[in-house]
Design a protein around this motif. Structure first.
Motif, PDB file in Angstrom:
ATOM      1  N   ASN A 231       0.683  -1.405  -0.040  1.00 46.53           N
ATOM      2  CA  ASN A 231       0.000  -0.142  -0.213  1.00 46.53           C
ATOM      3  C   ASN A 231       0.804   1.287  -0.010  1.00 46.53           C
ATOM      4  OD1 ASN A 231      -1.915  -1.620   0.136  1.00 46.53           O
ATOM      5  ND2 ASN A 231      -2.707  -1.307   2.422  1.00 46.53           N
ATOM      6  N   ARG A 233      -1.287   4.429  -1.112  1.00 50.40           N
ATOM      7  CA  ARG A 233      -2.254   5.525  -0.674  1.00 50.40           C
ATOM      8  C   ARG A 233      -2.585   5.638   0.913  1.00 50.40           C
ATOM      9  NH1 ARG A 233      -5.071   3.274  -5.190  1.00 50.40           N
ATOM     10  NH2 ARG A 233      -6.244   1.722  -3.663  1.00 50.40           N
ATOM     11  N   LYS A 237      -2.175   8.534   4.044  1.00 52.22           N
ATOM     12  CA  LYS A 237      -3.245   8.911   4.969  1.00 52.22           C
ATOM     13  C   LYS A 237      -2.585   8.913   6.328  1.00 52.22           C
ATOM     14  CE  LYS A 237      -7.111   9.013   6.745  1.00 52.22           C
ATOM     15  NZ  LYS A 237      -8.106  10.353   6.545  1.00 52.22           N
ATOM     16  N   ARG A 264       6.666  10.063  -3.058  1.00 51.70           N
ATOM     17  CA  ARG A 264       5.229  10.578  -3.120  1.00 51.70           C
ATOM     18  C   ARG A 264       4.920  11.599  -1.894  1.00 51.70           C
ATOM     19  NH1 ARG A 264       1.429   7.558  -5.682  1.00 51.70           N
ATOM     20  NH2 ARG A 264      -0.399   8.564  -4.445  1.00 51.70           N
TER      21      ARG A 264
END
Ligand code: PBG
Length: 335
Positions: A231, A233, A237, A264
């Motif tokens: 993961n 994304r 978060k 990112r």
């Protein structure tokens, strides 16, 4: 003549790689000792330098030896140390983790009185202090969250009282950054920073570290609190939540399999970003170098530079001392 003209128009990137000084002029990423943080393992006793077999070249140090090490690191310009306790007094509730006269708490005081300016960071998680080896408390076979956060707050406070500059929670419980920030502020430690292990993955590359602290979980694994390597994304978060809760610096861990995550996060947030070049990443290079399969120094520098290129401002690495020494000797300015 036309062919000749066309040939002259071809851009030749090799022009900028022709000599070491030219390569130096166009180098995009810099590595400096001040960006490196050295993880250190503290153990009881006097004059103890206990070699860690799973991490060749790293040691569990008693406080007196630790001070010597810190003086050298400070002289080399290394940015900070990050302390882990090797506790042989483990119990179900990790009571030694927040003992005001505990191993790490004493180590902080000793280092701070000998090298006051060195940035001292401390790991906050329960695994070195629990019999079961989990980062939180275990009740009826479950790693409970909110009860764990209470203990983590006590641990963080005991480190702040001892003089830690930054608290580094590595436990991955929900809400612990906000709770620790609040606990610190209420007790008058608003100047103490929080380096949050925000995107910490359930990784196989922690193996050598767990050997060093004898902290491997006795049963189960850490997948209900550490992140799924699949993961990205979710990492964004986690970072957003920790920043909202008051983290000063956010961390991605491990570093090398997660360079895309670092990049990112660097693009999406303005906060300082740290990356942890973990024990397994260290051990792989050292082992391959011992076999003569890679060159230790250049592999080390390439890894650290790549983590910086991905976007990390600072790097926790077991290579910190060696890399700083090489950089001081001007490695890299004429490569
Ligand atoms: C424990 C902790 C771990 C590391 C840092 N803090 C191990 C784990 O989560 O099991 C790993 C560091 C390394 O491998 O170098 N809270």
């Amino acid at each position: 003549a036309f062919d000749r003209f066309k040939m002259d128009l071809v851009y030749r990137p090799r022009r900028l790689r022709r000599t070491a000084p030219i390569r130096g002029l166009v180098r995009e990423t810099e590595l400096s000792p001040r960006q490196l943080i050295y993880p250190l393992f503290v153990t009881e006793g006097k004059s103890v330098r206990d070699h860690i077999d799973s991490m060749p070249g790293q040691f569990r140090l008693s406080t007196d030896e630790l001070v010597r090490e810190c003086e050298e690191l400070y002289a080399l310009g290394v940015g900070a140390v990050n302390l882990f306790g090797y506790s042989e007094e483990k119990d179900e509730l990790a009571t030694k983790s927040y003992d005001s006269d505990g191993l790490v708490q004493r180590a902080i005081r000793t280092i701070k009185s000998a090298v006051p300016d060195l940035c001292v960071q401390t790991d906050v998680a329960l695994d070195p202090y629990t019999t079961h080896g989990h980062d939180g408390l275990v009740i009826d076979g479950e790693i409970v969250n909110d009860e764990s956060v209470e203990v983590l707050c006590k641990m963080a406070l005991s480190h702040a009282e001892a003089g830690a500059d930054w608290i580094a929670p590595s436990d991955m419980m929900d809400g612990r950054i906000g709770a620790i920030r609040n606990a610190l502020d209420v007790q008058g430690f608003s100047q103490v920073g929080i380096l949050a292990y925000s995107a910490k993955y359930a990784s196989s590359f922690y193996g050598p570290f767990r050997g060093a602290l004898q902290s491997a979980p006795k049963s189960g694994n850490k997948k209900t609190y550490q992140m799924d390597p699949a993961n990205i994304r979710e990492a964004l978060k986690e970072i957003a939540l920790d920043l909202e809760e008051g983290a000063d610096v956010v961390m991605i861990k491990p570093a090398l399999c997660y360079l895309d995550v670092i990049s990112r996060v660097r693009e999406a947030f303005d906060a300082p970003v740290a990356a942890y070049n973990v024990s397994g990443e260290y051990a792989m290079v050292v082992a391959a170098a011992e076999k003569g399969w890679v060159d230790r120094d250049s592999a080390m520098m390439e890894m650290l530079l790549s983590i910086r290129r991905a976007g990390a401002d600072m790097i926790l690495t077991y290579f910190a001392k060696d890399a700083a020494a090489l950089l001081r000797a001007d490695y890299g300015s004429f490569r």
